[in-house]
Design a protein around this motif. Structure first.
Motif, mmCIF file in Angstrom:
data_model
loop_
_atom_site.group_PDB
_atom_site.id
_atom_site.type_symbol
_atom_site.label_atom_id
_atom_site.label_comp_id
_atom_site.label_asym_id
_atom_site.label_seq_id
_atom_site.Cartn_x
_atom_site.Cartn_y
_atom_site.Cartn_z
ATOM 1 N N VAL A 1 0.628 -1.534 -0.088
ATOM 2 C CA VAL A 1 0.084 -0.109 -0.069
ATOM 3 C C VAL A 1 0.769 1.273 -0.202
ATOM 4 O O VAL A 1 1.987 1.703 1.119
ATOM 5 N N TRP A 2 0.903 2.341 -0.680
ATOM 6 C CA TRP A 2 1.175 3.341 -0.236
ATOM 7 C C TRP A 2 0.769 4.623 -0.312
ATOM 8 O O TRP A 2 -1.097 5.034 -1.557
ATOM 9 N N ILE A 3 1.368 5.441 0.185
ATOM 10 C CA ILE A 3 0.097 6.298 1.599
ATOM 11 C C ILE A 3 0.754 7.654 0.941
ATOM 12 O O ILE A 3 1.522 7.304 1.346
ATOM 13 N N GLY A 4 0.335 8.213 0.368
ATOM 14 C CA GLY A 4 0.891 9.493 -0.326
ATOM 15 C C GLY A 4 0.637 10.553 1.214
ATOM 16 O O GLY A 4 0.552 10.492 2.292
ATOM 17 N N ARG A 5 1.223 11.836 0.846
ATOM 18 C CA ARG A 5 1.865 12.330 2.675
ATOM 19 C C ARG A 5 0.348 14.064 2.385
ATOM 20 O O ARG A 5 -0.570 14.022 1.827
ATOM 21 N N LYS A 6 0.995 13.364 4.202
ATOM 22 C CA LYS A 6 -0.451 14.571 4.775
ATOM 23 C C LYS A 6 -1.616 13.409 4.852
ATOM 24 O O LYS A 6 -3.002 14.158 4.959
ATOM 25 N N ALA A 7 -1.699 12.431 4.292
ATOM 26 C CA ALA A 7 -3.066 11.514 4.187
ATOM 27 C C ALA A 7 -3.300 11.274 5.933
ATOM 28 O O ALA A 7 -2.323 10.762 6.442
ATOM 29 N N THR A 8 -4.972 11.179 5.738
ATOM 30 C CA THR A 8 -5.192 10.871 7.529
ATOM 31 C C THR A 8 -6.220 10.029 7.848
ATOM 32 O O THR A 8 -7.264 9.550 6.665
ATOM 33 N N ILE A 9 -6.346 8.945 8.405
ATOM 34 C CA ILE A 9 -6.736 7.453 8.560
ATOM 35 C C ILE A 9 -7.084 7.038 9.394
ATOM 36 O O ILE A 9 -6.979 7.495 10.390
ATOM 37 N N PRO B 1 -10.387 5.659 12.850
ATOM 38 C CA PRO B 1 -10.699 4.607 12.862
ATOM 39 C C PRO B 1 -11.327 3.539 12.891
ATOM 40 O O PRO B 1 -12.349 4.057 12.187
ATOM 41 N N GLY B 2 -10.595 2.639 12.349
ATOM 42 C CA GLY B 2 -11.730 1.568 11.909
ATOM 43 C C GLY B 2 -11.457 0.767 11.035
ATOM 44 O O GLY B 2 -11.835 0.364 10.360
ATOM 45 N N VAL B 3 -10.361 2.155 9.944
ATOM 46 C CA VAL B 3 -10.983 1.481 8.453
ATOM 47 C C VAL B 3 -9.885 0.497 7.983
ATOM 48 O O VAL B 3 -8.414 0.050 8.827
ATOM 49 N N THR B 4 -10.452 0.172 7.579
ATOM 50 C CA THR B 4 -9.386 -1.189 6.692
ATOM 51 C C THR B 4 -8.883 -0.635 5.413
ATOM 52 O O THR B 4 -10.147 -0.555 4.905
ATOM 53 N N ILE B 5 -8.037 -0.648 5.004
ATOM 54 C CA ILE B 5 -7.176 -0.814 3.185
ATOM 55 C C ILE B 5 -7.011 -1.642 2.733
ATOM 56 O O ILE B 5 -5.960 -2.286 3.539
ATOM 57 N N GLY B 6 -7.033 -1.596 1.780
ATOM 58 C CA GLY B 6 -6.914 -3.745 1.405
ATOM 59 C C GLY B 6 -5.258 -3.637 -0.200
ATOM 60 O O GLY B 6 -5.024 -1.820 0.590
ATOM 61 N N SER B 7 -5.158 -5.006 0.367
ATOM 62 C CA SER B 7 -3.351 -4.466 -0.427
ATOM 63 C C SER B 7 -3.344 -3.482 -1.821
ATOM 64 O O SER B 7 -4.607 -3.535 -2.487
ATOM 65 N N GLY B 8 -2.817 -3.297 -2.113
ATOM 66 C CA GLY B 8 -2.420 -2.498 -3.405
ATOM 67 C C GLY B 8 -3.058 -1.549 -3.646
ATOM 68 O O GLY B 8 -2.968 -0.759 -4.518
ATOM 69 N N THR B 9 -3.564 -1.009 -2.141
ATOM 70 C CA THR B 9 -3.857 0.430 -2.569
ATOM 71 C C THR B 9 -2.927 1.524 -3.151
ATOM 72 O O THR B 9 -2.151 1.988 -2.727
ATOM 73 N N ILE B 10 -3.911 2.800 -3.011
ATOM 74 C CA ILE B 10 -2.644 4.131 -3.722
ATOM 75 C C ILE B 10 -3.938 4.805 -2.846
ATOM 76 O O ILE B 10 -4.830 4.384 -3.202
ATOM 77 N N ILE B 11 -3.149 5.943 -1.535
ATOM 78 C CA ILE B 11 -4.039 6.583 -0.736
ATOM 79 C C ILE B 11 -3.148 8.060 -1.614
ATOM 80 O O ILE B 11 -2.079 8.032 -0.746
ATOM 81 N N GLY B 12 -3.889 9.286 -2.179
ATOM 82 C CA GLY B 12 -3.607 10.208 -2.838
ATOM 83 C C GLY B 12 -2.686 11.012 -1.338
ATOM 84 O O GLY B 12 -3.698 10.748 -0.606
ATOM 85 N N SER B 13 -1.882 11.629 -1.422
ATOM 86 C CA SER B 13 -1.422 13.510 -1.048
ATOM 87 C C SER B 13 -3.481 13.615 -0.185
ATOM 88 O O SER B 13 -4.117 14.251 -1.073
ATOM 89 N N GLY B 14 -3.080 13.536 1.697
ATOM 90 C CA GLY B 14 -3.468 14.998 1.624
ATOM 91 C C GLY B 14 -5.567 14.215 2.057
ATOM 92 O O GLY B 14 -6.758 14.875 2.445
ATOM 93 N N ALA B 15 -5.951 12.890 1.391
ATOM 94 C CA ALA B 15 -6.588 12.634 1.558
ATOM 95 C C ALA B 15 -6.870 12.091 2.882
ATOM 96 O O ALA B 15 -6.784 11.820 3.988
ATOM 97 N N LEU B 16 -8.213 12.269 3.295
ATOM 98 C CA LEU B 16 -9.177 11.560 4.297
ATOM 99 C C LEU B 16 -9.682 10.710 4.474
ATOM 100 O O LEU B 16 -11.147 10.215 3.882
ATOM 101 N N VAL B 17 -9.468 9.449 5.232
ATOM 102 C CA VAL B 17 -10.026 7.669 4.364
ATOM 103 C C VAL B 17 -10.793 7.786 5.593
ATOM 104 O O VAL B 17 -10.395 7.143 7.218
#
Length: 226
Positions: free
Chosen positions: A129-137, A139-155
């Motif tokens: 998983v690649w999580i971009g700059r200043k992304a926020t995850i 509580p309790g979130v599940t992020i799948g394999s191979g995922t890309i999270i963009g910079s600044g995203a609120l997941v």
């Protein structure tokens, strides 16, 4: 001490490039038993990655018991933040103000079990998983394999395998591969191979020929069966 002559990086030594210590493998830096990080997953920070569990994993209190679990071969950019369940307020009453933590008699009526029952559980990041700059995850979130999270995203909700998500709140903008390819990649699960196997087939993993990678995977499985 890492063997500088080794052909493979050592996941139990924090600095794969000794002269460039702004990024490090997290596994050997983690001391909190409620945080689990897999092999070769790294965090990059020009101020130093050593304080990741203090600076980047917030509101993580032992009494709640929630865990942060990060898989193998994940890449975390500067400022990635995990908000844990301790950030939540009790929402069963008319007010969300945390009277119970203020002392001076205001703790009367505070029910810790009611608060714990509102926990959203563990936060889980899959593999590769690649999580971009200043992304926020959240509580309790599940992020799948191979995922890309963009910079600044609120997941704030679960992310499927091999999705690309951006925005606030983060939403998938597309899938990296079609459904059949994703199933094949998850079956291959190269991130669980022995490091010698990964090193041998590294160019296939970096490449785009899934047939070749699948063939290598089947050959490897065949050796386990004999």
């Amino acid at each position: 001490m890492q063997d500088t002559q080794s052909i493979n990086p050592d996941p139990n030594y924090p600095y794969p490039v000794a002269a460039f210590k702004r990024f490090a493998f997290l596994k050997p830096l983690i001391t909190n038993p409620m945080i689990e990080v897999g092999d070769f997953s790294y965090y990059d920070d020009p101020e130093g990655p050593e304080k990741f569990e203090q600076k980047n994993v917030l509101y993580h209190y032992d009494f709640l018991g929630d865990r942060l679990i990060i898989g193998n071969f994940c890449a975390l950019a500067t400022g990635v933040t995990f908000i844990m369940n301790g950030a939540n307020h009790d929402m069963t009453g008319l007010s969300t103000y945390p009277f119970g933590v203020m002392g001076h008699g205001w703790g009367e009526g505070f029910d810790i079990e009611t608060f714990k029952a509102q926990s959203r559980g563990d936060t889980v990041v899959g593999h590769d998983v690649w999580i971009g700059r200043k992304a926020t995850i959240m509580p309790g979130v599940t992020i799948g394999s191979g995922t890309i999270i963009g910079s600044g995203a609120l997941v704030a909700s679960d992310v499927p395998d091999y999705a690309i998500v951006v925005g606030n709140p983060a939403r998938p903008i597309r899938m990296r591969f079609d459904e059949a390819t994703i199933k094949r990649l998850l079956a291959i699960a190269w991130w669980n191979w022995p490091v010698e196997m990964i090193n041998r087939h590294r160019l296939l993993i970096q490449g785009a020929d899934i047939d070749a990678l699948e063939a290598a995977s089947k050959a490897f499985s065949g050796t386990l069966d004999t």
